[in-house]
Design a protein around this motif. Structure first.
Motif, short mmCIF file in Angstrom:
data_model
loop_
_atom_site.label_atom_id
_atom_site.label_comp_id
_atom_site.label_asym_id
_atom_site.label_seq_id
_atom_site.Cartn_x
_atom_site.Cartn_y
_atom_site.Cartn_z
N LEU A 70 0.95 -1.22 -0.17
CA LEU A 70 0.13 0.05 -0.10
C LEU A 70 0.83 1.14 0.04
O LEU A 70 0.50 2.21 -0.75
CB LEU A 70 -0.75 -0.02 1.14
CG LEU A 70 -1.90 1.29 1.22
CD1 LEU A 70 -2.82 1.25 0.06
CD2 LEU A 70 -2.71 1.03 2.44
N ALA A 71 2.07 1.16 0.69
CA ALA A 71 2.86 2.35 0.96
C ALA A 71 3.23 2.87 -0.48
O ALA A 71 3.41 3.98 -0.77
CB ALA A 71 4.05 2.03 1.93
N ASP A 72 3.58 1.59 -1.22
CA ASP A 72 4.42 1.90 -2.72
C ASP A 72 3.11 2.50 -3.58
O ASP A 72 3.44 3.52 -4.13
CB ASP A 72 4.64 0.69 -3.31
CG ASP A 72 5.40 0.81 -4.54
OD1 ASP A 72 6.34 1.42 -4.68
OD2 ASP A 72 4.88 0.07 -5.41
N LYS A 73 2.09 2.28 -3.49
CA LYS A 73 0.95 2.56 -4.44
C LYS A 73 0.42 3.98 -3.89
O LYS A 73 0.16 4.77 -4.69
CB LYS A 73 -0.29 1.78 -4.56
CG LYS A 73 0.03 0.15 -5.21
CD LYS A 73 -1.31 -0.42 -5.33
CE LYS A 73 -1.03 -1.53 -6.22
NZ LYS A 73 -0.97 -1.13 -7.75
N ASP A 77 0.75 7.67 -5.70
CA ASP A 77 -0.65 8.05 -6.20
C ASP A 77 -1.54 6.91 -7.15
O ASP A 77 -2.14 7.64 -7.96
CB ASP A 77 -0.69 9.36 -6.69
CG ASP A 77 -2.27 10.09 -6.79
OD1 ASP A 77 -3.00 9.73 -5.74
OD2 ASP A 77 -2.25 11.03 -7.74
N GLU A 78 -1.77 5.91 -6.74
CA GLU A 78 -1.86 4.88 -7.69
C GLU A 78 -3.22 4.07 -6.93
O GLU A 78 -3.74 3.03 -7.37
CB GLU A 78 -1.12 3.77 -8.15
CG GLU A 78 0.24 4.39 -9.14
CD GLU A 78 1.02 3.47 -9.45
OE1 GLU A 78 2.05 3.60 -10.25
OE2 GLU A 78 1.16 2.22 -8.86
N VAL A 79 -3.77 4.62 -5.79
CA VAL A 79 -4.85 3.83 -5.36
C VAL A 79 -5.72 5.01 -4.43
O VAL A 79 -5.19 6.14 -4.06
CB VAL A 79 -4.09 2.96 -4.21
CG1 VAL A 79 -3.36 3.75 -3.07
CG2 VAL A 79 -5.30 2.11 -3.69
N HIS A 80 -6.99 4.69 -4.54
CA HIS A 80 -7.96 5.48 -3.61
C HIS A 80 -7.76 4.88 -1.95
O HIS A 80 -8.35 3.58 -2.04
CB HIS A 80 -9.50 5.23 -4.15
CG HIS A 80 -9.66 6.05 -5.40
ND1 HIS A 80 -9.30 7.46 -5.68
CD2 HIS A 80 -9.70 5.34 -6.81
CE1 HIS A 80 -9.68 7.70 -6.90
NE2 HIS A 80 -9.87 6.72 -7.56
N VAL A 81 -7.51 5.31 -1.12
CA VAL A 81 -7.34 4.89 0.16
C VAL A 81 -8.54 5.26 0.90
O VAL A 81 -8.80 6.61 1.09
CB VAL A 81 -5.81 5.43 0.72
CG1 VAL A 81 -5.76 5.04 2.37
CG2 VAL A 81 -4.77 4.92 -0.07
N ASP A 121 -9.15 4.41 -13.03
CA ASP A 121 -8.01 3.56 -13.31
C ASP A 121 -7.36 3.20 -11.88
O ASP A 121 -6.61 2.40 -11.90
CB ASP A 121 -7.02 4.36 -14.15
CG ASP A 121 -7.61 4.63 -15.34
OD1 ASP A 121 -8.42 3.73 -16.06
OD2 ASP A 121 -7.26 5.76 -16.08
N LYS A 122 -7.77 3.73 -10.73
CA LYS A 122 -7.09 3.71 -9.33
C LYS A 122 -7.92 2.53 -8.68
O LYS A 122 -9.25 2.51 -8.71
CB LYS A 122 -7.00 4.86 -8.60
CG LYS A 122 -6.02 5.86 -9.01
CD LYS A 122 -5.85 7.00 -7.89
CE LYS A 122 -5.05 8.25 -8.63
NZ LYS A 122 -5.18 9.08 -7.65
#
Length: 294
Positions: A70-73, A77-81, A121-122
């Protein structure tokens, strides 16, 4: 001396249904807190070789991220947290920049989909309290049931994230934080009292008991008739006034929630107010039911 004085608040259920209602209430509370089994968090060893959070064997069909993934994504900025805890917990300590949609929200699916549409896309990544909290898994379940498959849960929880990535953590809305801002787990454990001992202390003349359960959790039954005050943790104005009174007195403060999980965030509020004479009920209201009433 009477060990406790459990009392029913202005009834929303007929008294004839109290026994059945308590059973249903207890089950609902466990589900809302993201629990499926009883696990002693103090016995978990994330540093052990091959360790995985216990929820993975229970929710084996749910896709997960570990902390590093998760930290990498997140960094790219590749994920909606999305934080699925209560609003109070989110406002206290969270992944910096995370969205908030409580798992209790009746519009949970629609709100998650709305966030996803900001950038389709995320993928979506949920998180909750920690190793023994299963709300993240349940959030993925709910989205899958609605036909949305691009979701996972980071099942190590916000406290592990804060410890490993303080630069990407917000405390009371301020980021970044320092390691020194975090409360050590042993400092939390030292404040826990077994339900019976908590009950005995609640009967002392100068004791203050604070019930921070949410309204739908509080309305059925209270525990300590003569010393208890009911203020959900989310009611900031009333809570602030109450904690200022506690701080200016010599009375010990005894706090309980529904299952003993929200109090970990609440400890930050007590420390922020400069209150040092406080304790929590281990296992919360549910723990009281299991140890004292049974």
């Amino acid at each position: 001396m009477e060990q406790f004085a459990m009392f029913f608040k202005p009834a929303r259920l007929p008294l004839a249904l109290v026994s059945a209602g308590l059973l249903a209430f207890s089950a609902h509370a466990a589900a809302s807190a993201g629990e499926a089994v009883e696990i002693d968090e103090s016995e978990l060893d994330p540093d052990a070789e091959g360790y995985e959070p216990p929820g993975r064997s229970i929710y084996f069909y749910v896709d997960t991220y570990d902390l590093e993934e998760l930290a990498d994504k997140y960094a790219r900025d590749e994920v909606h947290v999305i934080d699925v805890r209560t609003r109070y917990e989110y406002d206290t300590l969270r992944i910096d920049g995370a969205h908030h949609v409580s798992l209790d929200d009746e519009d949970f699916v629609d709100k998650v989909l709305e966030i996803h549409q900001e950038d389709p896309d995320k993928p979506v990544a949920f998180y909750c309290r920690g190793h023994t909290c299963f709300m993240g898994y349940q959030a993925v379940e709910r989205m899958k049931a609605a036909g949305f498959d691009d979701a996972r849960t980071m099942d190590y929880g916000v406290f592990d994230w804060a410890e490993n990535y303080p630069e990407d953590t917000a405390l009371f809305g301020e980021a970044p934080i320092e390691q020194a801002d975090l409360i050590d787990f042993n400092e939390f454990r030292d404040r826990l009292l077994p339900p019976m001992e908590f009950s005995e202390r609640a009967q002392q003349d100068n004791a203050r008991v604070l019930d921070i359960r949410r309204p739908f959790e509080q309305d059925q039954v209270g525990l300590f008739l003569n010393s208890e005050t009911n203020i959900p943790a989310s009611e900031s104005d009333a809570l602030s006034e109450y904690l200022e009174q506690v701080r200016d007195s010599d009375a010990p403060l005894l706090v309980y929630d529904i299952t003993g999980h929200e109090i970990k965030a609440f400890q930050y509020t007590l420390e922020e107010y400069g209150i040092d004479n406080y304790y929590f009920m281990e296992g919360g209201f549910k723990g009281f039911q299991e140890e004292v009433l049974q």
